[in-house]
Design a protein around this motif. Structure first.
Motif, PDB file in Angstrom:
ATOM      1  N   THR A 123       4.772   4.949  11.886  1.00 52.72           N
ATOM      2  CA  THR A 123       4.222   5.215  13.216  1.00 52.72           C
ATOM      3  C   THR A 123       2.763   5.632  13.082  1.00 52.72           C
ATOM      4  OG1 THR A 123       6.396   6.130  13.724  1.00 52.72           O
ATOM      5  CG2 THR A 123       4.658   6.463  15.347  1.00 52.72           C
ATOM      6  N   LEU A 124       1.921   5.082  13.997  1.00 54.60           N
ATOM      7  CA  LEU A 124       0.519   5.522  14.058  1.00 54.60           C
ATOM      8  C   LEU A 124       0.455   6.624  15.106  1.00 54.60           C
ATOM      9  CD1 LEU A 124      -1.380   2.097  14.127  1.00 54.60           C
ATOM     10  CD2 LEU A 124      -0.719   3.475  12.164  1.00 54.60           C
ATOM     11  N   ASN A 125      -0.242   7.717  14.788  1.00 59.92           N
ATOM     12  CA  ASN A 125      -0.283   8.864  15.713  1.00 59.92           C
ATOM     13  C   ASN A 125      -1.712   9.249  16.044  1.00 59.92           C
ATOM     14  OD1 ASN A 125       2.735   9.836  15.520  1.00 59.92           O
ATOM     15  ND2 ASN A 125       2.045   9.427  13.429  1.00 59.92           N
ATOM     16  N   ILE A 148       5.484  -4.477  13.388  1.00 65.38           N
ATOM     17  CA  ILE A 148       4.237  -5.191  13.021  1.00 65.38           C
ATOM     18  C   ILE A 148       4.153  -5.321  11.497  1.00 65.38           C
ATOM     19  CG2 ILE A 148       1.720  -5.084  13.023  1.00 65.38           C
ATOM     20  CD1 ILE A 148       1.847  -3.697  15.689  1.00 65.38           C
ATOM     21  N   ALA A 149       4.451  -4.196  10.814  1.00 62.47           N
ATOM     22  CA  ALA A 149       4.414  -4.228   9.346  1.00 62.47           C
ATOM     23  C   ALA A 149       5.402  -5.254   8.814  1.00 62.47           C
ATOM     24  CB  ALA A 149       4.730  -2.852   8.786  1.00 62.47           C
ATOM     25  N   GLU A 150       6.552  -5.303   9.478  1.00 62.63           N
ATOM     26  CA  GLU A 150       7.590  -6.270   9.088  1.00 62.63           C
ATOM     27  C   GLU A 150       7.061  -7.695   9.269  1.00 62.63           C
ATOM     28  OE1 GLU A 150      11.101  -7.886   7.868  1.00 62.63           O
ATOM     29  OE2 GLU A 150      10.344  -5.829   7.659  1.00 62.63           O
ATOM     30  N   LEU A 151       6.391  -7.893  10.425  1.00 58.32           N
ATOM     31  CA  LEU A 151       5.830  -9.218  10.736  1.00 58.32           C
ATOM     32  C   LEU A 151       4.803  -9.627   9.664  1.00 58.32           C
ATOM     33  CD1 LEU A 151       5.917 -11.291  13.128  1.00 58.32           C
ATOM     34  CD2 LEU A 151       3.753 -10.269  13.848  1.00 58.32           C
ATOM     35  N   VAL A 152       3.958  -8.641   9.312  1.00 53.53           N
ATOM     36  CA  VAL A 152       2.922  -8.937   8.305  1.00 53.53           C
ATOM     37  C   VAL A 152       3.584  -9.311   6.985  1.00 53.53           C
ATOM     38  CG1 VAL A 152       1.088  -7.916   6.906  1.00 53.53           C
ATOM     39  CG2 VAL A 152       1.136  -7.518   9.365  1.00 53.53           C
TER      40      VAL A 152
END
Ligand code: ADP
Length: 457
Positions: A123-125, A148-152
């Motif tokens: 998570t980005l906070n 998103i990380a999974e997509l990348v």
């Protein structure tokens, strides 16, 4: 060749893959970070502005629904103030804990950005200290980027598979391309091998590419030249050995005759000795001719130029032929200007004039007449030398060849001429070395005129 092609293709693919990895990972994540930061900044502005709690709640809901960005507002005790939802204590407590650990002491307008991980969730906070109606609050903007990380990761995997596939395809293309390019070269090299083994009938005929077609042409030209010189060599050996053998056989035969038969008969012996002398002379002439043409062509004898009296030289040569006028009914018609000087190698020019006059004598017509002229041309300051005979002339197709070494016409001439085919070649090489203009005008009914233009000195 195919190895180079493959390395090249793999190199290109590797560079593209690396660039894609870099761009893909960084661009997607930094885009998400920017989004979180901008939502956080907007929220701080909104809270500071003149808005009701309800309106804030509405905005938070909108962000959650449209962007998947969650906004939490905690009061000073860590109680979730907004959004108004029921979240179990054990879920929200670690979030608040992490938040306070990062933000530290509360300070108006303080902001902090951080990444948090729990399990495989990232998570980005974005956290900010805000005050609302004089109360201290902490706002947290959260953007889960697990998907998103999974997509990348997935795209990186696809990239790897595509890269490997492209590598394999590149290998096959390189292999067939290299084969296609090198095939004509292999063919040429095979043909060259045959040529080297002595097969002069081979033909270089690879024409797929302009460069290789050019190479084929050049090699064909080379092959023709080699064939010509090989033919020439064979012919030369045949001619020369014939020309050398004939007089030697004669000399031996007549010498034997003198020994066995005519030794005591002075009249016969004289006759036979004359034949021997004549044949020996012919032999000497032939050897001299061969020697001088090889020496001149090989460049051993450079013209040794000096000024000399050309008129005198010409008369000297004519005198050598005067016995023909006395004994064999020849007429030599002379039109020669006195005291003409030129700059050249005297000895070599003597040979030129001698060879040309000797040819005219050999090939002239039944009237046994030859015409010699030497005139100064004031216009171009040249001395024009010409020797004309009244023979059958020279056939059109032979004209280009008469200057070649050992070339002898197939035409039957009036007198069987015991030539060597070297005379005109010697003339050509000497005059070319001097840079003088020369040539022949010939006509089937009127005979031939050989001419040379000497510089006047
Ligand atoms: P050769 O010893 O046979 O005379 P050359 O080199 O002097 O050799 O001449 C080459 C050929 O050129 C001769 O065989 C002959 O056919 C031709 N040729 C030379 N001079 C004449 C001429 N004046 N008239 C006709 N043919 C000539």
């Amino acid at each position: 060749m195919w190895r180079y092609f493959t390395f090249f293709a793999l190199g290109v693919i590797a560079v593209i893959a690396l660039v894609c990895y870099g761009i893909l990972g960084n661009a997607v994540l930094s885009q998400a970070k920017r989004r979180v930061r901008s939502v956080g900044g907007d929220m701080v502005e909104i809270i500071k502005g003149d808005v009701t709690a309800n309106e804030i709640l509405q905005i938070i809901t909108d962000y959650s629904l449209s962007d998947g960005v969650d906004v939490f507002i905690f009061d000073a005790d860590g109680k979730l103030e907004m959004p108004d939802m029921t979240l179990s204590e054990d879920k929200i407590a670690p979030v608040y804990e992490a938040l306070t650990a990062r933000i530290g002491e509360w300070e108006e307008d303080k902001t902090v950005e951080y990444n948090s991980r729990s399990g495989n969730r990232t998570t980005l906070n974005f956290a900010a200290c805000v005050s609302l109606d004089g109360e201290r609050y902490t706002m947290l903007v959260r953007f889960p980027v697990t998907h998103i990380a999974e997509l990348v990761r997935r795209m990186e995997l696809y990239l790897l598979i595509v890269g490997l596939g492209a590598g394999v395809i590149a290998f096959f293309i390189s292999y067939s391309l290299a084969n296609k390019l090198s095939e004509p070269l292999r063919e040429i090299s095979g043909t060259a091998q045959k040529l080297a083994d002595g097969d002069y009938d081979v033909q270089f005929n690879s024409a797929q590419y302009a460069e290789i077609a050019k190479l084929s042409d050049t090699l064909n030209y080379m092959k023709d030249e080699i064939k010509k010189s090989e033919d020439f060599r064979k012919e030369l050996v045949a001619n020369v050995s014939h020309d050398l053998k004939t007089p030697l056989t004669m000399i031996k035969a007549y010498a034997s005759m003198i020994k066995e038969i005519s030794g005591n008969d002075p009249e016969k012996r004289e006759k036979h000795l004359d034949v021997i002398i004549e044949e020996a002379d012919r032999l000497t002439g032939l050897v001299n001719d061969i020697l001088s043409t090889s020496k001149i062509t090989a460049g051993l004898e450079q013209p040794n130029k000096k000024v000399f009296n050309l008129t005198e030289l010409l008369y000297g040569v004519i005198n050598k032929f005067s016995y023909l006028q006395e004994t064999q009914g020849y007429s030599i018609m002379v039109d020669v200007e006195a005291e003409l000087y030129t700059l050249a190698d005297e000895e070599q020019i003597y040979q030129v004039v001698y060879n040309l006059i000797s040819n005219a004598v050999n090939y002239t017509g039944e009237d046994k007449t030859i015409y010699i002229s030497l005139r100064y041309n004031a216009e171009d300051k040249r001395i024009n030398f010409a020797v004309r005979d009244t023979g059958k002339g020279i056939a059109e197709d032979e004209l280009a060849h008469i200057w070649e070494r050992y070339y002898r016409s197939k035409d039957s001439h009036l007198r069987p001429v015991k030539g060597t085919g070297l005379g005109l070649n010697i003339v050509k090489v000497i005059l070319q070395k001097h840079g003088f203009n020369f040539g022949v005008k010939t006509n089937r009914s009127e005979g031939s005129t050989f001419y040379v233009d000497f510089p006047s000195a």
